[in-house]
Design a protein around this motif. Structure first.
Motif, PDB file in Angstrom:
ATOM      1  N   ARG A  64       0.968  -1.090  -0.080  1.00  0.00           N
ATOM      2  CA  ARG A  64      -0.012   0.014  -0.096  1.00  0.00           C
ATOM      3  C   ARG A  64       0.781   1.155   0.049  1.00  0.00           C
ATOM      4  NH1 ARG A  64      -3.870   3.076   3.661  1.00  0.00           N
ATOM      5  NH2 ARG A  64      -2.590   2.302   5.488  1.00  0.00           N
ATOM      6  N   GLU A  68       0.284   4.008  -2.444  1.00  0.00           N
ATOM      7  CA  GLU A  68      -0.312   5.350  -2.312  1.00  0.00           C
ATOM      8  C   GLU A  68       0.696   6.437  -1.738  1.00  0.00           C
ATOM      9  OE1 GLU A  68      -4.244   3.190  -0.157  1.00  0.00           O
ATOM     10  OE2 GLU A  68      -3.454   4.587   0.816  1.00  0.00           O
ATOM     11  N   GLY A  69       1.899   5.881  -1.383  1.00  0.00           N
ATOM     12  CA  GLY A  69       2.853   6.927  -0.937  1.00  0.00           C
ATOM     13  C   GLY A  69       3.420   8.061  -1.933  1.00  0.00           C
ATOM     14  N   LEU A  70       3.662   9.022  -1.440  1.00  0.00           N
ATOM     15  CA  LEU A  70       4.161  10.110  -2.554  1.00  0.00           C
ATOM     16  C   LEU A  70       5.686  10.052  -2.399  1.00  0.00           C
ATOM     17  CD1 LEU A  70       1.912  12.888  -1.288  1.00  0.00           C
ATOM     18  CD2 LEU A  70       1.528  11.460  -3.129  1.00  0.00           C
ATOM     19  N   TYR A  99       4.370   9.083   3.573  1.00  0.00           N
ATOM     20  CA  TYR A  99       3.411   8.010   3.886  1.00  0.00           C
ATOM     21  C   TYR A  99       3.323   8.082   5.215  1.00  0.00           C
ATOM     22  CZ  TYR A  99       0.921   3.532   3.605  1.00  0.00           C
ATOM     23  OH  TYR A  99       0.056   2.441   3.434  1.00  0.00           O
ATOM     24  N   GLU A 103      -0.588   5.113   9.012  1.00  0.00           N
ATOM     25  CA  GLU A 103      -0.607   4.190   7.901  1.00  0.00           C
ATOM     26  C   GLU A 103       0.276   3.057   7.856  1.00  0.00           C
ATOM     27  OE1 GLU A 103      -3.512   6.534   7.612  1.00  0.00           O
ATOM     28  OE2 GLU A 103      -3.424   4.402   6.538  1.00  0.00           O
ATOM     29  N   HIS A 196       3.696  20.292  -3.864  1.00  0.00           N
ATOM     30  CA  HIS A 196       3.646  19.341  -3.946  1.00  0.00           C
ATOM     31  C   HIS A 196       4.863  18.668  -3.293  1.00  0.00           C
ATOM     32  CE1 HIS A 196       6.588  20.444  -6.877  1.00  0.00           C
ATOM     33  NE2 HIS A 196       7.202  19.109  -7.055  1.00  0.00           N
ATOM     34  N   ARG A 213      -0.161  14.449   3.886  1.00  0.00           N
ATOM     35  CA  ARG A 213      -0.218  12.816   4.060  1.00  0.00           C
ATOM     36  C   ARG A 213      -0.659  12.315   2.817  1.00  0.00           C
ATOM     37  NH1 ARG A 213       2.483  13.557   7.514  1.00  0.00           N
ATOM     38  NH2 ARG A 213       2.405  13.308   9.634  1.00  0.00           N
ATOM     39  N   ASN A 214      -1.199  13.101   1.945  1.00  0.00           N
ATOM     40  CA  ASN A 214      -1.771  12.665   0.533  1.00  0.00           C
ATOM     41  C   ASN A 214      -2.378  13.765   0.017  1.00  0.00           C
ATOM     42  OD1 ASN A 214      -4.698  13.225   1.014  1.00  0.00           O
ATOM     43  ND2 ASN A 214      -4.575  11.222   2.135  1.00  0.00           N
ATOM     44  N   PRO A 215      -2.730  13.975  -1.568  1.00  0.00           N
ATOM     45  CA  PRO A 215      -3.166  15.191  -2.117  1.00  0.00           C
ATOM     46  C   PRO A 215      -4.136  15.976  -1.375  1.00  0.00           C
ATOM     47  CG  PRO A 215      -2.571  13.394  -3.895  1.00  0.00           C
ATOM     48  CD  PRO A 215      -2.350  12.660  -2.331  1.00  0.00           C
TER      49      PRO A 215
END
Ligand code: FAS
Ligand code: PHB
Length: 389
Positions: A64, A68-70, A99, A103, A196, A213-215
């Motif tokens: 995951r 999902e990690g950036l 990330y 999580e 970003h 943590r995410n977009p």
């Protein structure tokens, strides 16, 4: 009950160590004082070094994160109203992954469940016995019943306030500490990140950090005095202060919204030596704390787990019992280097209460040098992405 390695603490250190040992065929039991929900409610680290990412993949827990990690190839540094970028890719051909620790912990719990790993929650009064003998054991209470776990080794993964470090006698332990005269007020908001990549900002009013943590989920911090309280910070006050501490181009782009988490954490550097006494090993925050400025806390816990799981595999699987004797020295060598970097980032980016204008100009000169020097940027980049294990 009997096991080979009894692990105190069901945070990222304890769970990752348990997962790696289990996959190597070594039996563990994790004893955690809190409920799983409580552990998963904590908002902490956000940046993963390559070493931690690789360890999670080795543990079968990277899927995951990889999805999902950036991946961040660089970071922005802001000072004196300007911001400049340091490219990890150009300087050291590496990157980090954004990330959340929450999580990571959630993925580790899922993996432990999938393998039938035993994690005992709501264990009260955990006590370590016979640590300086070849037959240690752990006792705890649960549902009013006293329990005992006999084991070969104990891994103290129970964080800064845990019981493990205090089990090592004062006459054996040396504790090194530096307390910083400020804290971080952090918020989580369901808003798009202002950039970003992360922005670390030095400002005369104090440090600020723009993370995520995410977009759709942003994480922001501002430096606060030690006596400050969360109650004194409305969302509006937070957003206004953050805008004042970051360059205008970012302040104008900032999307604000209600905070869904808000907390203040003090900053300290702390290292306990040794990280092993008899049959007890200290791992992660149980042994050391770094100011979050360098994003090293969780990542140092990972390198401890790396050294320890290999040492225990050598002991059980490769007839090489001497490796466990090298754990503390190996782990501490990396801990001190990461502590130095975290101290440097904290000292360069924060406003100290007794700081003079001369000190402020020195910080700005240090950051101007960083902006102009490829060598200085390479030094920051290789520390930020993580020194080799
Ligand atoms: P943890 O503290 O995560 O886990 C220890 C576990 O042991 C806990 O679940 C606890 O309940 C349990 N425990 C404690 N005493 C026990 C006992 N007697 N018996 C049984 N169980 C016991 N790092 C970063 O890199 N970036 C950040 O931004 C960042 N922010 C942070 C903010 C806060 C408020 C804090 C406290 C830490 C932050 N950190 C950050 C550092 C953090 O991420 C730690 O490095 C990381 O949680 C270390 O993991 P563990 O060593 O597993 O310790
Ligand atoms: C975070 O996203 O929580 C974070 C990122 C980088 C840091 C500290 C915290 O240095």
């Amino acid at each position: 009950m009997r096991t080979q390695v009894c692990i105190i603490g069901g945070g990222p250190s304890g769970l990752l160590l348990s997962q790696l040992l289990h996959r190597a065929g070594i039996d563990t039991v994790v004893v955690e004082q809190r409920t799983r929900d409580y552990v998963l409610s904590r908002i902490r680290a956000g940046v993963l070094e390559r070493g931690l990412c690789n360890l999670l993949r080795k543990a079968g827990v990277g899927e995951r994160m990889d999805r999902e990690g950036l991946v961040h190839d660089g970071t922005l540094i802001a000072a004196a109203g300007r911001q400049f970028r340091i490219s990890f890719k150009d300087r050291v051909n590496d990157s980090v992954v954004v990330y959340g620790q929450t999580e990571v912990t959630r993925d580790l719990y899922a993996a432990r469940d999938a393998m039938g790993g035993l994690v005992i929650h709501e264990a009260e009064g955990v006590t370590l016995h016979g640590v300086d003998t070849d037959h240690p054991h752990v006792t705890y209470r649960k549902d009013g019943t006293e329990h005992r776990i006999d084991c070969d080794w104990i891994a103290g993964c129970d964080g800064f306030h845990g019981v493990s470090r205090k089990t090592i006698p004062d006459t054996v332990r040396t504790e090194h500490e530096k307390v910083y005269p400020f804290g971080w007020l952090g918020i989580l908001s369901e808003t798009p990140p202002v950039n970003h990549e992360l922005i670390y900002a030095n400002h005369a009013r104090g440090f600020a950090l723009c993370s995520m943590r995410n977009p759709a989920l942003s994480r922001y911090y501002v430096q606060t005095p030690l006596d400050d309280t969360v109650e004194a910070w409305s969302d509006d006050r937070f957003w206004d202060e953050l805008r004042r501490r970051i360059p205008a181009e970012s302040a104008e782009a900032l999307v604000t919204g209600p905070s869904i988490e808000k907390s203040i954490a003090p900053l300290r550097s702390f290292i306990c030596e040794p990280m092993r006494w008899g049959r007890l090993f200290l791992v992660g925050d149980a042994a050391h704390i770094v100011p979050p400025t360098g994003a090293k806390g969780l990542n140092l816990a990972a390198s401890d787990v790396h050294y320890l799981h290999l040492a225990l595999e050598a002991f059980y699987l490769h007839n090489a019992p001497g490796e466990v004797d090298l754990y503390s020295e190996r782990a501490l060598a990396r801990v001190w280097k990461a502590s130095r970097f975290s101290w440097w980032m904290t000292s360069t980016l924060h406003r100290f209460p007794d700081q003079t204008d001369f000190d402020q100009r020195l910080q700005e000169a240090e950051l101007a040098y960083l902006e102009q020097s490829e060598a200085a940027q390479t030094a920051l980049a290789e520390n930020y992405v993580g020194l080799p294990y």
